[in-house]
Design a protein around this motif. Structure first.
Motif, PDB file in Angstrom:
ATOM      1  N   VAL A 101      52.478  42.919  35.344  1.00  0.00           N
ATOM      2  CA  VAL A 101      52.136  43.949  34.361  1.00  0.00           C
ATOM      3  C   VAL A 101      51.645  43.267  33.081  1.00  0.00           C
ATOM      4  N   HIS A 102      50.434  43.589  32.671  1.00  0.00           N
ATOM      5  CA  HIS A 102      49.824  42.920  31.519  1.00  0.00           C
ATOM      6  C   HIS A 102      50.208  43.583  30.205  1.00  0.00           C
ATOM      7  N   GLY A 103      49.872  42.890  29.109  1.00  0.00           N
ATOM      8  CA  GLY A 103      50.192  43.374  27.769  1.00  0.00           C
ATOM      9  C   GLY A 103      48.975  43.788  26.982  1.00  0.00           C
ATOM     10  N   TYR A 104      49.100  43.714  25.678  1.00  0.00           N
ATOM     11  CA  TYR A 104      48.081  44.169  24.729  1.00  0.00           C
ATOM     12  C   TYR A 104      47.384  42.964  24.119  1.00  0.00           C
ATOM     13  N   PRO A 105      46.042  43.009  23.983  1.00  0.00           N
ATOM     14  CA  PRO A 105      45.081  44.041  24.372  1.00  0.00           C
ATOM     15  C   PRO A 105      44.405  43.671  25.690  1.00  0.00           C
ATOM     16  N   ASP A 106      45.207  43.349  26.671  1.00  0.00           N
ATOM     17  CA  ASP A 106      44.720  42.747  27.900  1.00  0.00           C
ATOM     18  C   ASP A 106      44.405  43.771  28.985  1.00  0.00           C
ATOM     19  N   THR A 107      43.947  43.245  30.116  1.00  0.00           N
ATOM     20  CA  THR A 107      43.832  43.986  31.367  1.00  0.00           C
ATOM     21  C   THR A 107      44.499  43.130  32.443  1.00  0.00           C
ATOM     22  N   SER A 108      44.496  43.612  33.668  1.00  0.00           N
ATOM     23  CA  SER A 108      45.065  42.842  34.764  1.00  0.00           C
ATOM     24  C   SER A 108      44.373  41.498  34.963  1.00  0.00           C
ATOM     25  N   ALA A 109      43.158  41.342  34.420  1.00  0.00           N
ATOM     26  CA  ALA A 109      42.437  40.078  34.564  1.00  0.00           C
ATOM     27  C   ALA A 109      43.213  38.910  33.963  1.00  0.00           C
ATOM     28  N   VAL A 110      44.082  39.185  33.019  1.00  0.00           N
ATOM     29  CA  VAL A 110      44.854  38.120  32.388  1.00  0.00           C
ATOM     30  C   VAL A 110      45.786  37.444  33.390  1.00  0.00           C
ATOM     31  N   TRP A 111      46.081  38.133  34.507  1.00  0.00           N
ATOM     32  CA  TRP A 111      46.982  37.605  35.527  1.00  0.00           C
ATOM     33  C   TRP A 111      46.269  36.898  36.674  1.00  0.00           C
ATOM     34  N   ARG A 112      44.952  36.974  36.727  1.00  0.00           N
ATOM     35  CA  ARG A 112      44.265  36.496  37.920  1.00  0.00           C
ATOM     36  C   ARG A 112      44.556  35.037  38.252  1.00  0.00           C
ATOM     37  N   PRO A 113      44.562  34.106  37.295  1.00  0.00           N
ATOM     38  CA  PRO A 113      44.857  32.716  37.672  1.00  0.00           C
ATOM     39  C   PRO A 113      46.249  32.546  38.275  1.00  0.00           C
ATOM     40  N   VAL A 114      47.228  33.308  37.804  1.00  0.00           N
ATOM     41  CA  VAL A 114      48.578  33.248  38.367  1.00  0.00           C
ATOM     42  C   VAL A 114      48.606  33.912  39.738  1.00  0.00           C
ATOM     43  N   ALA A 115      47.977  35.079  39.854  1.00  0.00           N
ATOM     44  CA  ALA A 115      47.974  35.804  41.129  1.00  0.00           C
ATOM     45  C   ALA A 115      47.369  34.969  42.244  1.00  0.00           C
ATOM     46  N   GLU A 116      46.287  34.280  41.956  1.00  0.00           N
ATOM     47  CA  GLU A 116      45.635  33.463  42.982  1.00  0.00           C
ATOM     48  C   GLU A 116      46.532  32.323  43.441  1.00  0.00           C
TER      49      GLU A 116
END
Length: 311
Positions: free
Chosen positions: A35-50
């Protein structure tokens, strides 16, 4: 990328909105929800998700008001209860029969605490990793206990208050929106120049300015009620605190006293800034995986922090 780790997109009907969700990994693997924060989107997690996708079924979603998700109007639409309903809809869609390992950053962590310490999603959360986002109720109690003359933590509390100036600013009419629309294009330069974020990062999203304007409603709808009238919010969910020690927004003092609310906790400091999942994705993914695997194996969290700060 092809195979079980490939990125997949879907839409999830939630509490009066549709949320854009993105998934990696095999559906039979242990579920992780980011779950991302402000002012982010889910893209902020992509390096971790991969980096997690070879071991977990990973879901990241754009919260209401951000990215490709719907943008409801009015403060009521951004209250904690609506955010928790959205999270429930995500869990129903991606892991209806198996508890998830929940991970939140910034506001994503703040509103995840609502479910971790509440009853609505009892039994649905196997573990919680919190990054730079305290429970607002816990902070309300912390302020009452430590923001007083001669308390040894008073200087730290005052420094944190000074770093939280933007919260008051976000409560002003019009000015935050004008600021983001005028200066939002400089956000990437700020992140790469001061936060150690790689220039090729998938963040920030093209929707940054709109996301930032919509997201100020999170502060206006939730901050003051919780800080001024904090509730008792214990939890039985195992908690991992990843603490970026150079975070300019959320200093370690805001994690003091969490031991009062859960006895199943571990602290994991990282020498990094606020957006640690972008600057240190390998380290963050490793700590999420280690914690989740420990819970999956059924062992209890140890308490490695021998300098605890009880309220």
């Amino acid at each position: 990328m092809t195979g079980p780790a490939a990125l997949r997109q879907r839409r999830i009907a939630a509490d009066g909105v549709e949320l854009a969700a993105y998934q990696w990994g095999a559906s039979t693997a242990p579920p992780v929800v980011l779950v991302h924060g402000y002012p982010d989107t889910s893209a902020v997690w992509r390096p971790v998700a991969e980096r997690l996708a070879d071991r977990f079924h990973v879901t990241a979603f754009d919260v209401r008001g951000a990215g490709a998700s719907h943008r409801p109007r009015g403060l009521r639409a951004y209250r904690m209860s609506r955010l928790e309903a959205d999270l429930e809809a995500v869990l129903d869609a991606v892991s209806p029969d198996r508890p998830v390992h929940l991970v939140g950053h910034d506001w994503g962590s703040i509103h995840s605490w609502e479910s971790v310490t509440g009853t609505r999603l009892a039994g649905r959360i196997a573990s919680f990793t919190s990054i730079s986002g305290p429970c607002l109720d816990h902070v309300g109690h912390l302020i009452r206990a430590r923001l007083r003359p001669r308390h040894p933590d008073l200087p730290k509390m005052l420094r944190q208050a000074a770093r939280s100036w933007y919260i008051a600013y976000f409560h002003l009419p019009l000015l935050p929106a004008l600021t983001w629309r005028a200066l939002g294009h400089r956000w990437r330069a700020f992140l790469t120049g001061s936060q150690g974020i790689p220039g090729h990062s998938p963040y920030p999203a093209p929707t940054l300015a709109r996301d930032a304007v919509s997201g100020t409603a999170l502060y206006r709808a939730n901050m003051l009620p919780r800080l001024l009238r904090p509730r008792d919010r214990p939890t039985t969910v195992p908690v991992q605190l990843i603490i970026p020690t150079r975070d300019f927004c959320v200093t370690p003092v805001l994690s003091y006293g969490v031991e009062h609310w859960t006895h199943r906790i571990q602290r994991r400091p990282i020498d990094a800034g606020h957006w640690v999942q972008l600057s240190h994705p390998e380290e963050v993914a490793s700590r999420i995986a280690e914690f989740a695997h420990r819970i999956e194996e059924g062992s209890r969290c140890s308490h490695p922090d021998h300098t605890a700060h009880p309220i």
